[in-house]
Write a protein that holds these residues in place. Structure first.
Motif, PDB file in Angstrom:
ATOM      1  N   LYS A   1      -0.532  24.827 -31.550  1.00 16.45           N
ATOM      2  CA  LYS A   1      -1.708  25.180 -32.359  1.00 16.45           C
ATOM      3  C   LYS A   1      -2.177  24.040 -33.250  1.00 16.45           C
ATOM      4  CE  LYS A   1      -0.486  30.082 -32.377  1.00 16.45           C
ATOM      5  NZ  LYS A   1      -0.122  31.255 -33.209  1.00 16.45           N
ATOM      6  N   ARG A   2      -2.279  22.849 -32.667  1.00 20.74           N
ATOM      7  CA  ARG A   2      -2.821  21.667 -33.340  1.00 20.74           C
ATOM      8  C   ARG A   2      -1.967  21.207 -34.507  1.00 20.74           C
ATOM      9  NH1 ARG A   2      -9.426  22.410 -33.405  1.00 20.74           N
ATOM     10  NH2 ARG A   2      -9.675  22.779 -31.170  1.00 20.74           N
ATOM     11  N   ARG A   3      -0.723  21.623 -34.541  1.00 21.10           N
ATOM     12  CA  ARG A   3       0.154  21.192 -35.637  1.00 21.10           C
ATOM     13  C   ARG A   3       0.910  19.912 -35.323  1.00 21.10           C
ATOM     14  NH1 ARG A   3       4.393  24.739 -36.472  1.00 21.10           N
ATOM     15  NH2 ARG A   3       4.306  25.263 -34.253  1.00 21.10           N
ATOM     16  N   PHE A   4       1.076  19.619 -34.033  1.00 23.42           N
ATOM     17  CA  PHE A   4       1.879  18.477 -33.608  1.00 23.42           C
ATOM     18  C   PHE A   4       0.985  17.429 -32.952  1.00 23.42           C
ATOM     19  CE2 PHE A   4       5.790  21.378 -32.582  1.00 23.42           C
ATOM     20  CZ  PHE A   4       5.803  21.815 -33.895  1.00 23.42           C
ATOM     21  N   THR A   5       1.428  16.169 -33.045  1.00 18.25           N
ATOM     22  CA  THR A   5       0.731  15.076 -32.367  1.00 18.25           C
ATOM     23  C   THR A   5       1.743  14.205 -31.649  1.00 18.25           C
ATOM     24  OG1 THR A   5      -0.995  15.028 -34.064  1.00 18.25           O
ATOM     25  CG2 THR A   5      -0.801  13.099 -32.635  1.00 18.25           C
ATOM     26  N   ILE A   6       1.541  14.036 -30.357  1.00 18.14           N
ATOM     27  CA  ILE A   6       2.401  13.155 -29.564  1.00 18.14           C
ATOM     28  C   ILE A   6       1.703  11.817 -29.394  1.00 18.14           C
ATOM     29  CG2 ILE A   6       1.490  13.921 -27.327  1.00 18.14           C
ATOM     30  CD1 ILE A   6       4.371  13.731 -26.233  1.00 18.14           C
ATOM     31  N   SER A   7       2.497  10.758 -29.380  1.00 16.69           N
ATOM     32  CA  SER A   7       1.956   9.415 -29.154  1.00 16.69           C
ATOM     33  C   SER A   7       3.035   8.557 -28.534  1.00 16.69           C
ATOM     34  CB  SER A   7       1.451   8.807 -30.466  1.00 16.69           C
ATOM     35  OG  SER A   7       2.492   8.692 -31.416  1.00 16.69           O
ATOM     36  N   ARG A   8       2.657   7.384 -28.083  1.00 16.54           N
ATOM     37  CA  ARG A   8       3.636   6.492 -27.467  1.00 16.54           C
ATOM     38  C   ARG A   8       3.257   5.048 -27.720  1.00 16.54           C
ATOM     39  NH1 ARG A   8       3.900   7.929 -21.362  1.00 16.54           N
ATOM     40  NH2 ARG A   8       5.142   6.020 -21.162  1.00 16.54           N
ATOM     41  N   ASP A   9       4.265   4.207 -27.698  1.00 13.15           N
ATOM     42  CA  ASP A   9       4.115   2.762 -27.828  1.00 13.15           C
ATOM     43  C   ASP A   9       4.672   2.144 -26.556  1.00 13.15           C
ATOM     44  OD1 ASP A   9       4.422   0.052 -28.334  1.00 13.15           O
ATOM     45  OD2 ASP A   9       5.061   0.333 -30.396  1.00 13.15           O
ATOM     46  N   ASN A  10       3.794   1.691 -25.685  1.00  6.66           N
ATOM     47  CA  ASN A  10       4.228   1.155 -24.395  1.00  6.66           C
ATOM     48  C   ASN A  10       4.743  -0.278 -24.471  1.00  6.66           C
ATOM     49  OD1 ASN A  10       3.785   3.508 -23.029  1.00  6.66           O
ATOM     50  ND2 ASN A  10       1.810   2.903 -22.174  1.00  6.66           N
ATOM     51  N   LEU A  11       4.624  -0.904 -25.608  1.00  6.56           N
ATOM     52  CA  LEU A  11       5.220  -2.236 -25.780  1.00  6.56           C
ATOM     53  C   LEU A  11       6.693  -2.122 -26.148  1.00  6.56           C
ATOM     54  CD1 LEU A  11       2.403  -4.166 -27.673  1.00  6.56           C
ATOM     55  CD2 LEU A  11       2.980  -4.262 -25.239  1.00  6.56           C
ATOM     56  N   ASP A  12       7.005  -1.147 -26.999  1.00  2.00           N
ATOM     57  CA  ASP A  12       8.381  -0.972 -27.452  1.00  2.00           C
ATOM     58  C   ASP A  12       9.087   0.202 -26.788  1.00  2.00           C
ATOM     59  OD1 ASP A  12       7.528  -1.972 -30.834  1.00  2.00           O
ATOM     60  OD2 ASP A  12       8.291  -3.149 -29.145  1.00  2.00           O
ATOM     61  N   ASN A  13       8.407   0.866 -25.853  1.00  3.51           N
ATOM     62  CA  ASN A  13       9.000   1.980 -25.106  1.00  3.51           C
ATOM     63  C   ASN A  13       9.489   3.096 -26.034  1.00  3.51           C
ATOM     64  OD1 ASN A  13       8.522   0.328 -22.947  1.00  3.51           O
ATOM     65  ND2 ASN A  13      10.634   0.181 -22.262  1.00  3.51           N
ATOM     66  N   ILE A  14       8.602   3.560 -26.875  1.00  5.06           N
ATOM     67  CA  ILE A  14       8.931   4.625 -27.814  1.00  5.06           C
ATOM     68  C   ILE A  14       7.890   5.741 -27.681  1.00  5.06           C
ATOM     69  CG2 ILE A  14       9.262   5.242 -30.239  1.00  5.06           C
ATOM     70  CD1 ILE A  14       9.973   2.324 -30.778  1.00  5.06           C
ATOM     71  N   VAL A  15       8.374   6.946 -27.750  1.00  2.00           N
ATOM     72  CA  VAL A  15       7.475   8.104 -27.804  1.00  2.00           C
ATOM     73  C   VAL A  15       7.745   8.837 -29.111  1.00  2.00           C
ATOM     74  CG1 VAL A  15       9.067   9.560 -26.465  1.00  2.00           C
ATOM     75  CG2 VAL A  15       6.655  10.156 -26.576  1.00  2.00           C
TER      76      VAL A  15
END
Length: 115
Positions: A65-79
């Protein structure tokens, strides 16, 4: 060997926020969607969110319900998973995973939401 190492969990009061991170190694990170799944006490694994290889497309389970946000850093291999407006129902062991079912996942990080 695939390695997924979660960090950042902890205890928080209802309405609070927690930021999770997952460091990935041992595979070609940019070839994969990445996911967060969770397991609440006494329950099975539950898919939470996923993010496309390039970080542009994101999907969330209805309960987010729009409370969480996922993201990633493809240079450092982190989500990442930023979780806001947490409730007691969000108490769970959170895993990052290379598939939506969580069959390949890390060891998990605990998030406790209580007053």
């Amino acid at each position: 060997e695939v390695q997924l190492v979660e960090s950042g969990g902890g205890s928080v009061q209802p309405g609070g926020s927690v930021a999770l991170s997952c460091a990935a190694s041992g595979f070609e990170f940019t070839d994969y969607w990445m996911y967060w799944v969770r397991q609440a006490p006494g329950k099975g694994l539950e898919w939470v969110s996923g993010i496309h290889n390039d970080g542009e497309s994101k999907i969330y389970a209805p309960f987010v319900k729009r409370r969480f946000t996922i993201s990633r850093d493809n240079l450092d291999n982190i989500v990442y998973l930023q979780m806001n407006r947490l409730t007691s129902d969000d108490t769970a062991l959170y895993y990052c995973a290379t598939d939506r079912n969580g069959s390949v996942r890390g060891q998990g990080i605990q998030v406790n939401v209580s007053s």
